[in-house]
Design an enzyme around this catalytic site. Structure first.
Site, PDB file in Angstrom:
ATOM      1  N   ASP A  69       0.818  -1.272   0.013  1.00 46.77           N
ATOM      2  CA  ASP A  69       0.067  -0.061   0.014  1.00 46.77           C
ATOM      3  C   ASP A  69       0.864   1.412  -0.075  1.00 46.77           C
ATOM      4  O   ASP A  69       0.412   2.273   0.150  1.00 46.77           O
ATOM      5  CB  ASP A  69      -1.061  -0.185   1.096  1.00 46.77           C
ATOM      6  CG  ASP A  69      -0.246  -0.044   2.565  1.00 46.77           C
ATOM      7  OD1 ASP A  69       0.881  -0.639   2.407  1.00 46.77           O
ATOM      8  OD2 ASP A  69      -0.885   0.026   3.720  1.00 46.77           O
ATOM      9  N   GLU A  70       2.118   1.082  -0.126  1.00 44.19           N
ATOM     10  CA  GLU A  70       3.041   2.292  -0.108  1.00 44.19           C
ATOM     11  C   GLU A  70       3.920   2.249  -1.183  1.00 44.19           C
ATOM     12  O   GLU A  70       4.369   1.427  -1.718  1.00 44.19           O
ATOM     13  CB  GLU A  70       3.865   2.553   1.156  1.00 44.19           C
ATOM     14  CG  GLU A  70       2.764   2.503   2.441  1.00 44.19           C
ATOM     15  CD  GLU A  70       3.814   2.657   3.956  1.00 44.19           C
ATOM     16  OE1 GLU A  70       4.766   3.384   3.821  1.00 44.19           O
ATOM     17  OE2 GLU A  70       3.382   1.767   4.744  1.00 44.19           O
TER      18      GLU A  70
END
Length: 424
Positions: free
Chosen positions: A134-135
């Site tokens: 998610d990053e």
């Protein structure tokens, strides 16, 4: 010969190393612009795309209770405001929120969305550096002339992720990797935060030291004992004492606190300050049969080996974790004569530790871990005569594994818990 003002020259030279890129930008008076994008409540947000009603109730994504992985992996903002925290048990979360809706994690779905998001990032830069599902960092150096333009592009990127995928992101904009990630954590959800050079002392140095990248629970405790509470405390601390207390990571953190990330390259895993790595699995039922346990140890050894190879590392210390069904636990370790990344070596060591320490009490969890990691860039050649020692035994383990995969659902573990997938 390229003129240094030509884009092709810039593209060719700045891909070689972060230090070369840093000095090239400095020499040409170009501002370095990096953004870090962190998708908000990622698992929970993805699930809400498939069921709109989940946006209006306290909801959490959890591990598979049938596999005894019953913990909170992600939660929506409603559940968060009601006190649900990541990592707590489902039982504990439901005591706080009686009507908590839980969904078992669907990892292939999350991987698919992570790929879609990174395709959007790739339209803004040819340097997109994943940091988990998610990053990601997006290097806008040369794309944005200054940090203000970087913030404008960050807002545009957030708007596209929201409009095209229905997800929100918190984005940090700064002049280095460390502070851009720090900035992305400061305002949530769906916000852009800018940290410029002028924000060093009045903003960054006032933040808690544990918010800095690579300050984990163990390091945080040591820093507190040393009286280092803020990033400013860390920046002003004598780096020699930090190195003495924390090893090489102490000097690295001092550089980070002072805004210097020239030796940090997230694209090169071997440069990450890994101290150890490993895998632990909680079985769907307690194990007491030694061959079944060795089967699990072999699976774990294979996956640890794969991670070592992926990060171009070798390990000199092998350890096992045995957690019994009464929740007592023990760890044992040994040092190998030559650092290794081979699954056979890891399994042989882990098996030796297991057979010499197993009490016969049924096991709930098993872990295989490695430490004292070294780069495999420089290999020491040796004549080895013991590689065939375990062939028959490993063959028996593999045969047993084939029969146990479906029953123990080891394939589910292997596909997610114990491998690192690079998403392009």
């Amino acid at each position: 010969m390229y003129n240094i003002s030509e884009p092709l020259f810039i593209l060719s030279i700045t891909h070689r190393s972060p230090i070369v890129k840093y000095y090239f930008l400095w020499y040409n008076k170009m501002e370095r612009i990096l953004i870090h994008s962190d998708l908000n409540n990622f698992y929970a947000s993805v699930e809400s795309l498939y069921n709109e009603q989940l946006r209006h109730v306290p909801m959490a994504v959890v591990g598979d209770p049938a596999m005894r992985h019953g913990i909170i992996l992600a939660k929506n903002d409603i559940a968060k405001k009601m006190g649900v925290i990541t990592g707590e048990s489902i039982f504990s979360a439901r005591r706080k929120v009686a009507g908590l809706v839980t969904l078992t994690a669907d990892y292939p779905k999350y991987v698919d969305f992570a790929k879609r998001v990174r395709k959007i990032y790739a339209e803004y830069s040819d340097e997109v550096i994943p940091f988990g599902l998610d990053e990601a960092w997006v290097d806008l150096s040369g794309k944005a002339l200054n940090i203000g333009e970087g913030a404008i592009l960050a807002d545009e990127l957030r708007a596209r992720v929201r409009a095209e995928l229905g997800l929100t992101a918190s984005v940090g904009v700064s002049y280095n990797y460390i502070f851009s990630k720090l900035a992305s954590d400061m305002k949530k959800p769906d916000a852009t935060t800018v940290l410029g050079r002028e924000d060093m002392e009045p903003v960054i140095w006032k933040l808690p030291a544990f918010e800095l990248l690579y300050v984990g629970p163990s390091t945080r405790k040591k820093l507190v004992n040393m009286g280092v509470l803020t990033i400013g405390d860390l920046a002003r601390f004598n780096p020699k004492y930090l190195k003495r207390a924390l090893g090489k990571n102490g000097e690295t953190l001092w550089r980070f606190a002072n805004g210097d990330d020239r030796e940090f390259d997230p694209k090169t895993p071997e440069h990450d300050p890994y101290k150890s790595m490993g895998n632990t699995v909680t079985m769907p039922y307690d194990l007491s049969n030694e061959l079944d346990i060795l089967t699990m140890i072999y699976v774990l050894s294979k996956t640890v080996s794969a991670r070592l190879v992926n990060h171009k590392l070798k390990a000199a210390c092998i350890s096992i974790l045995l957690k019994y069904n009464d929740f007592t636990a023990m760890t044992r370790q040994l040092t190998v004569s030559l650092p290794t990344d081979k699954e056979q070596d890891i399994f042989k060591s882990a098996k030796s530790l297991f057979t010499s320490n197993f009490s016969g009490t049924p096991l709930r969890s098993i872990g295989v871990h490695v430490s004292r990691l070294k780069s495999n860039r420089y290999e020491q050649l040796t004549l080895r005569g013991d590689e065939a020692d375990n062939i028959d035994e490993i063959s028996e383990i593999e045969n047993n594994l084939r029969g146990k995969l479906k029953e123990m659902r080891v394939d589910k573990f292997f596909n997610f818990n114990f491998t690192e997938e690079k998403i392009c």
